[in-house]
Write an enzyme that holds these catalytic residues in place. Structure first.
Site, short mmCIF file in Angstrom:
data_model
loop_
_atom_site.label_atom_id
_atom_site.label_comp_id
_atom_site.label_asym_id
_atom_site.label_seq_id
_atom_site.Cartn_x
_atom_site.Cartn_y
_atom_site.Cartn_z
N ARG A 296 0.82 -1.22 0.00
CA ARG A 296 0.00 0.00 0.00
C ARG A 296 0.85 1.26 0.00
NH1 ARG A 296 -5.22 -2.49 3.43
NH2 ARG A 296 -5.96 -3.58 1.57
N HIS B 138 -7.17 -0.13 -6.81
CA HIS B 138 -6.41 -1.37 -6.55
C HIS B 138 -5.78 -1.38 -5.16
CE1 HIS B 138 -2.45 0.09 -8.74
NE2 HIS B 138 -2.93 1.01 -7.97
N GLU B 139 -5.40 -2.57 -4.73
CA GLU B 139 -4.84 -2.77 -3.37
C GLU B 139 -5.78 -2.26 -2.28
OE1 GLU B 139 -2.29 -4.34 -2.17
OE2 GLU B 139 -1.31 -4.88 -4.04
N GLY B 140 -7.07 -2.50 -2.46
CA GLY B 140 -8.04 -2.06 -1.45
C GLY B 140 -8.60 -0.70 -1.83
#
Lengths: 616, 616
Positions: A322, A466-468
């Site tokens: 993140r 993306h990535e949450g």
């Protein structure tokens, strides 16, 4: 200021990264070795990335039925990156690495991301291999991770599925033991996987000899059913091509097949794929695994860690991933800032406003002389350099977590827990606005593909997803991170912010900012309490995103105030004047925005949550 | 709610547009005739526009060296639009029109703009012809405007030049008298034009028989020099092909040549061009005009109005053009809202948050059941329907200006002066955010070209740029509109807002909103005063954009409060509940944002304006 100048200031004058060599692990390092890394990255980015950023946008990856075709430039950029040794630079000397601090590695990545974010610089491969270094067996490290760090193999993270994006508890990919001897494979317990994975970046290409997929899947219970929720998730290494214990290809293609390329709004230099695991396109060791139903026996995968602990292993890497997204966002923002600054300095148009308005008889000026253009430039600078500063601070916390005293490491871990949702979400959202301002400065030209700013804006739009997603980050922040360990993480962050406020209060030129930040911090704390006052998660989390927006603004206001403390009072050098202007801009123009966001959080405003579906 | 339901409510329940037939000009009209227009538009938009919106994005206009090629679908949509009679629907009966109110014409346009904004629906052609109806001679109306309303010809506005986008005072296109008899042409004083025009939408295509360019150019003085500033600008009709007094083609091609197509981020269904006027590519009547230098004699153009009054003529159409941009912005926003609402109702993912959090054992829900998705939907609805309401209100003011009593007409004119910068800028900015939320609701799918929302977002980005950038609108609002006629326009708007507040204060469910709006209005008025307190335009205008953002938010809060007054207290119908929710959302979540914007305006904050160039 150039990216290099900004990094130099933040790393050395602000964060004192040159003192990292006081740690045993980094003892051989110095500012000179760090600078040598930056020189290399800067050169490769300038020569192999920047000139091809538009090309990789235009020549999207395509599938000829057999292979995914990428532009030649992508191959050359990848080769140059691999040759630089950066993939394994953070690893131990005995692993062939150079024990580079994460702070320096993260900073180095910005050269590539500003030059061409989607050509990529090994973030996924590094994350994949790093995970194996922590959770894999020695054999897995030797057969897979080592060859990822050398660049022979590349890596992916295969979490999402078409029916389950953010909702990992609904993963439906199944993993069943591969034969009676499944536990005696040198590479780890061997399973057969079947399922579909969506949004897999770099899921198929010819850039490397092999692709190592890290796949989340569920092992059915004795009743053949999958365990609901995330507890049932395990993690598997699924290589595209099978390897032996040394990582040499055995010549067997594993049953991982490209089902489709996603055609995206931006970030087109990176393939994004839907992958079928074990559907029989490439049957592998069919006699061994069964496959009586004619669909093949499944893709071969090796369990990492223990069954049911897949998500825990994945989350171990999440903070760094993140931070990586945040870095990409800040870098794209900076790329737009530099482009629009250059344009503003060179484009003549209009006349300056005088005390009594404009005078058409005067000659035209360059647009950087207009106050509104300066406002848009200063906003970009404050957004993107502020984001960069926070991300470098977080990167330093990662180093602290790994090399600090036990107490310092624990504090770093806690701070990272609280700060990571901000480090990921804030740059994604605010640097998108920044990229939009870069377009605006260009006027009509910014809307054409003859200038790079429209691409930066398109590329940037991915980062909130993306990535949450934003919503996931916000629920993580307000629903988990500020509460965890009895609020210790939040309390610790407040201490750090208070320390900055106390120092700034001593400085005449920063006292006003210190006061504003102190008031803002109290507002956030009060809103956190009010959000949870009823103890009902539905009420608390209904406005989690506005909460995160406000929290992020306070964190960046703190970051800028802390950065300003590294600038001597009364400094006259242009770069220093610019930094103080950013701190002032952020306090005057941005920080007051938190009132609107926190208002609905503090009152647990139910307006949105209560709208009946049929009223939309 | 569908677009049609929303329009019906706003037009009839809120604005009482069915009472327009109390005016002589509209006496033959009724809700039935309006509804028939909407039925037609809805059908054409559904059949000829919506299915081809992605196609026109993918198959960009291209130039084969001779002609500009557009997809067949664009030709068919254009033909259907022309056949509907909408181009001339607002014109007098004796001109072949149907004396349709502008309010209805504007509302009708939203069907096309939500279906495919860039295929277009004659906005430029109508604007061009309308200008000629006001400023042209009878001969010009007969030869040009009449054939634009019939669809035989199409029209452009050619203002910008490559070196002068927003800065019209720097127009360098020259117009010189065409021969000694230049004043005796039936079509108007005949000139020869030479210069380059940039950003000309629909500047070249084969959709119509002829293209009528309205071109700003300067007539040199006796010394051969151009008058600096905007006072020297005149307006000319420059047809692509020459016509006779009846508008029949003479067979002569005028010297207007396509120099290039602009390749845009979005809005790709419409060609956008760089045009060369009079550079000799199509020499026309060479013996008559001279052209001794071998570059041709210039493009033939006919003066409209008087020399030096070109900008005044153009500005006459500006309010309507800017309302048109606002309508496009609101329509694109609505298109994204509808798409994301549909997705949210059908996509299962995740579990609802219960009082104690989530329970993975429960079945998945559709994402519309998540509070954060509802927040993003309600924000979109409040933004886009709020923008639409304001724009319809402005459209009604245009009708009032043309058909009201002298006093009412004058008030409508003044209100339009103040509201137009908001009607153009607010939807452009806030519906862009709305389109971004539509992407966010789709998650990863929203970032692919398999769903329409990414295109809406790209198309939308143009609206803050064309027809006067955000910066231009803001300077117009704070630098001119709120000051004009001793602040009469602002005072009048305040009266209207106060009247709404007074009515709402009587209603239990709206009293809180009324109070909040009253306070916000005072803040805006105070900030306006503070901005100009020093009388120095540099100080006042340095923060003109934040001022406009706050002003816009207050105007939309007022709009929503006024719309809410058209909903009976305690109404239970889903649509009514949704409208009240929007009003509440806007007051609770949005209106408090003005504090941050107005703070820097009121203090005439010099932070941005003072940054030295070398500090960026």
């Amino acid at each position: 200021m150039s990216l290099r100048q900004t990094l130099d200031f933040l790393l050395y004058d602000w964060l004192h990264a040159d003192r990292l060599n006081e740690r045993t692990r980094f003892a051989e390092h110095s500012r000179e070795t760090f600078d040598a890394v930056f020189d290399t990255c800067e050169r490769i980015a300038r020569e192999r990335y920047a000139p091809f950023n538009r090309l990789v946008d235009t020549e999207e990856p395509r599938f000829d039925g057999e292979r995914v075709i990428l532009p030649r430039a992508t191959h050359e950029a990848h080769e140059a990156y691999v040759a630089s040794g950066l993939l394994g630079a953070a690893q131990d000397y005995e692993e062939g690495g150079m024990q580079l601090p994460f702070t320096v590695e993260a900073a180095a990545g910005t050269f590539f991301a500003t030059a061409s974010v989607s050509i990529g610089s090994g973030m996924l491969t590094k994350g994949n291999a790093n995970l194996l270094m922590v959770h894999g067996t020695e054999a897995q490290k030797a057969a897979f991770a080592r060859h990822e760090f050398s660049g022979r193999f590349s890596g992916t993270m295969a979490l999402s599925e078409p029916q389950a994006g953010s909702s990992l508890s609904d993963v439906a990919t199944r993993a069943t033991p591969d034969g009676a001897d499944f536990e005696s494979d040198a590479l780890g317990p061997r399973y057969r996987l079947r399922g579909n994975k969506m949004w897999i970046s770099a899921g198929e290409h010819e850039l490397s000899e092999n692709i190592i997929h890290l796949v989340l899947a569920k092992i059915p219970g004795p009743d053949g059913k999958l365990v609901p929720g995330t507890r049932g998730i395990s993690l598997f290494i699924v290589p595209k091509k099978l390897v032996d214990a040394e990582g040499q290809l055995t010549g067997e293609r594993n049953d991982v097949a490209l089902a489709g390329l996603n055609h995206k709004l931006g970030w087109r230099g990176t393939t994004n794929t839907l992958l079928n695991f074990g559907e029989g396109k490439y049957p592998v060791r069919a006699q061994q695994g069964g496959g009586l139903d004619g669909r093949g026996a499944g893709a071969i995968g090796y369990l990492v860690g223990r069954p049911g602990e897949g998500l825990r292993c994945m989350f171990h890497m999440m903070n760094e991933a993140r931070i990586g997204i945040g870095m990409a966002a800040a870098s794209l923002g900076l790329a737009g800032y530099y482009a629009s600054l250059d344009y503003a300095k060179n484009r003549p148009q209009g006349r300056p406003v005088g005390p009594a308005g404009k005078d058409a008889a005067r000659p035209q000026v360059r647009i950087i002389e207009h106050a509104d253009i300066k406002r848009m430039l200063l906003a970009q600078k404050a957004y993107c350099e502020g984001a960069l500063a926070l991300l470098l601070y977080c990167a330093q916390l990662v180093d602290e977590q790994h090399t600090g005293t036990p107490e310092a490491a624990d504090e770093a871990r806690l701070l990272l827990e609280v700060l990571t949702p901000i480090a990921k979400s804030w740059p994604s959202e605010v640097c998108l606005e920044s990229n939009s301002l870069a377009i605006q400065i260009h006027g009509g030209y910014g809307y054409t593909r003859d200038f790079p700013v429209e691409q930066y804006w398109r590329d940037q739009r991915l980062n909130m997803i993306h990535e949450g997603t934003h919503g996931i980050q916000a629920a993580d922040l307000l629903g988990r991170k500020v509460l965890m360990e009895d609020g210790r993480g939040l309390a610790l962050l407040m201490q750090r912010i208070d320390a900055t406020i106390a120092r700034a209060a001593q400085r005449e030129d920063l006292a006003e900012h210190a006061q504003a930040l102190a008031a803002a911090l109290q507002q956030v704390v009060a809103a956190t309490r009010s959000a949870w006052a009823s103890g009902d998660a539905r009420e608390a989390l209904a406005n989690a995103v506005p909460y995160m927006q406000a929290f992020g603004h306070v964190v960046i206001a703190w970051t800028w105030l802390d950065v300003a403390l590294a600038v001597p009072q009364g400094a006259k050098e242009p770069a220093q004047v610019g930094r103080l202007a950013c701190a002032r801009y952020f306090q005057r123009y941005e920080l007051p925005k938190i009132g609107a966001w926190l208002g609905v959080v503090a009152s647990r405003d139910p307006t949105c949550a209560e709208v009946p579906e049929e009223s939309f």
